[in-house]
Design a protein around this motif. Sequence first.
Motif, PDB file in Angstrom:
ATOM      1  N   TRP A 178       0.836  -1.202   0.000  1.00  0.00           N
ATOM      2  CA  TRP A 178       0.000   0.000   0.000  1.00  0.00           C
ATOM      3  C   TRP A 178       0.872   1.255   0.000  1.00  0.00           C
ATOM      4  CZ3 TRP A 178      -3.403   1.482   4.814  1.00  0.00           C
ATOM      5  CH2 TRP A 178      -4.183   2.591   4.503  1.00  0.00           C
ATOM      6  N   PHE A 179       1.845   1.310   0.895  1.00  0.00           N
ATOM      7  CA  PHE A 179       2.696   2.493   0.984  1.00  0.00           C
ATOM      8  C   PHE A 179       3.730   2.536  -0.137  1.00  0.00           C
ATOM      9  CE2 PHE A 179       0.663   2.944   4.959  1.00  0.00           C
ATOM     10  CZ  PHE A 179       0.879   4.241   5.394  1.00  0.00           C
ATOM     11  N   ALA A 180       4.227   1.379  -0.558  1.00  0.00           N
ATOM     12  CA  ALA A 180       5.203   1.353  -1.642  1.00  0.00           C
ATOM     13  C   ALA A 180       4.604   1.841  -2.949  1.00  0.00           C
ATOM     14  CB  ALA A 180       5.749  -0.069  -1.813  1.00  0.00           C
ATOM     15  N   SER A 181       3.302   1.634  -3.130  1.00  0.00           N
ATOM     16  CA  SER A 181       2.659   2.068  -4.376  1.00  0.00           C
ATOM     17  C   SER A 181       2.609   3.586  -4.500  1.00  0.00           C
ATOM     18  CB  SER A 181       1.240   1.491  -4.450  1.00  0.00           C
ATOM     19  OG  SER A 181       0.415   2.034  -3.420  1.00  0.00           O
ATOM     20  N   ARG A 182       2.792   4.304  -3.383  1.00  0.00           N
ATOM     21  CA  ARG A 182       2.768   5.769  -3.404  1.00  0.00           C
ATOM     22  C   ARG A 182       4.166   6.362  -3.419  1.00  0.00           C
ATOM     23  NH1 ARG A 182      -1.783   7.694  -5.063  1.00  0.00           N
ATOM     24  NH2 ARG A 182      -1.154   9.690  -4.135  1.00  0.00           N
ATOM     25  N   SER A 183       5.186   5.534  -3.643  1.00  0.00           N
ATOM     26  CA  SER A 183       6.563   6.018  -3.591  1.00  0.00           C
ATOM     27  C   SER A 183       7.316   5.527  -4.827  1.00  0.00           C
ATOM     28  CB  SER A 183       7.275   5.509  -2.333  1.00  0.00           C
ATOM     29  OG  SER A 183       6.525   5.808  -1.173  1.00  0.00           O
ATOM     30  N   PRO A 184       8.141   6.381  -5.411  1.00  0.00           N
ATOM     31  CA  PRO A 184       8.963   5.959  -6.551  1.00  0.00           C
ATOM     32  C   PRO A 184      10.178   5.168  -6.087  1.00  0.00           C
ATOM     33  CG  PRO A 184       9.435   8.238  -6.019  1.00  0.00           C
ATOM     34  CD  PRO A 184       8.334   7.808  -5.081  1.00  0.00           C
ATOM     35  N   PHE A 185      10.828   4.482  -7.009  1.00  0.00           N
ATOM     36  CA  PHE A 185      12.075   3.784  -6.710  1.00  0.00           C
ATOM     37  C   PHE A 185      13.172   4.807  -6.405  1.00  0.00           C
ATOM     38  CE2 PHE A 185      16.175   2.115  -8.053  1.00  0.00           C
ATOM     39  CZ  PHE A 185      16.200   0.892  -7.411  1.00  0.00           C
ATOM     40  N   PRO A 186      13.989   4.630  -5.380  1.00  0.00           N
ATOM     41  CA  PRO A 186      14.084   3.472  -4.467  1.00  0.00           C
ATOM     42  C   PRO A 186      13.315   3.664  -3.167  1.00  0.00           C
ATOM     43  CG  PRO A 186      16.006   4.850  -4.179  1.00  0.00           C
ATOM     44  CD  PRO A 186      15.154   5.538  -5.216  1.00  0.00           C
TER      45      PRO A 186
END
Length: 293
Positions: A111-119
């Motif tokens: 859920w939170f990773a989907s709102r953040s770009p790599f890395p």
Amino acid sequence: MRFKNASIVMETYAYAKFSGAKVNISPIDWTWKTLTATVPELVCGDTSVKEPSQILNFLRKQRFNADYELSARQGADTMAYIALLEEKLQPALLHTFWLDAENYSNLTRPWFASRSPFPLNFLVPGRHANSARSRILLTKGDAPLCRITEVEGKLYSDAKECLNLLSYRLGAANYFFGNLPTSLDAFVFGFVAPLHKAHLPNSPLQSHLRKLENLTHFCDNILADYFNSAHPSLPPSVQETMDANLQKLTQLVNKESNLIEKMDDNLRSSPQHKPHRPQPKPSLVMEMSSTPA
């Protein structure tokens, strides 16, 4: 965003809804620029308010006050229940969303990773999980080297007790004080709604909540009345109150208009006399006229 901040965002937004303030939500993505951002943040014109307590105070100064009709006793009860939520329920929610391995892997981290770009999609979830762990050990651990598994049972025992107390206090009512929601309803909603609505693979606390039907109905009713985009109008209870007040105001204006018309008719039909005004004393007139220039 830590779960604590997520709850505060919901609490603040719910309070704004309850008080009648029109607030637009602008979600943020976790980038390097917003990694240390403070949420929620209220922007009104050139004014920016960041702390939740300051946001509520700002809304109250603008006459958006959901607690206006509360008595001093009810205000004290509100503070006591909010402290109970933060002490008993919040640590268990942090554990449920951030430290339970199954929930974290299948829900919270994606859920939170989907709102953040790599890395940052690898950095942000782990950073918040560590923050949740530190907060739990700081508030619930008995020793500096205490393990999270040693306090896990106590966390959920306290949380279930807190939910039971909230359910008992709410009873069969729609809200905790009267027919309209207040700040206590906003805080309870902010803490309980995520637990009620999240699709958690493993949560004994969520299972316990679902047994307390009045609390789940409480969340569902608020979501339907205040957060349903298909029905942006005020909930029926609020609308009925406003309609009743408007009807009373209209009746009062009509009565005042009739009274003014009667007074005007009486004034027109009554004989008109010159008003009685006292004449100045002769000695005073003389003194004034004899005063040298």
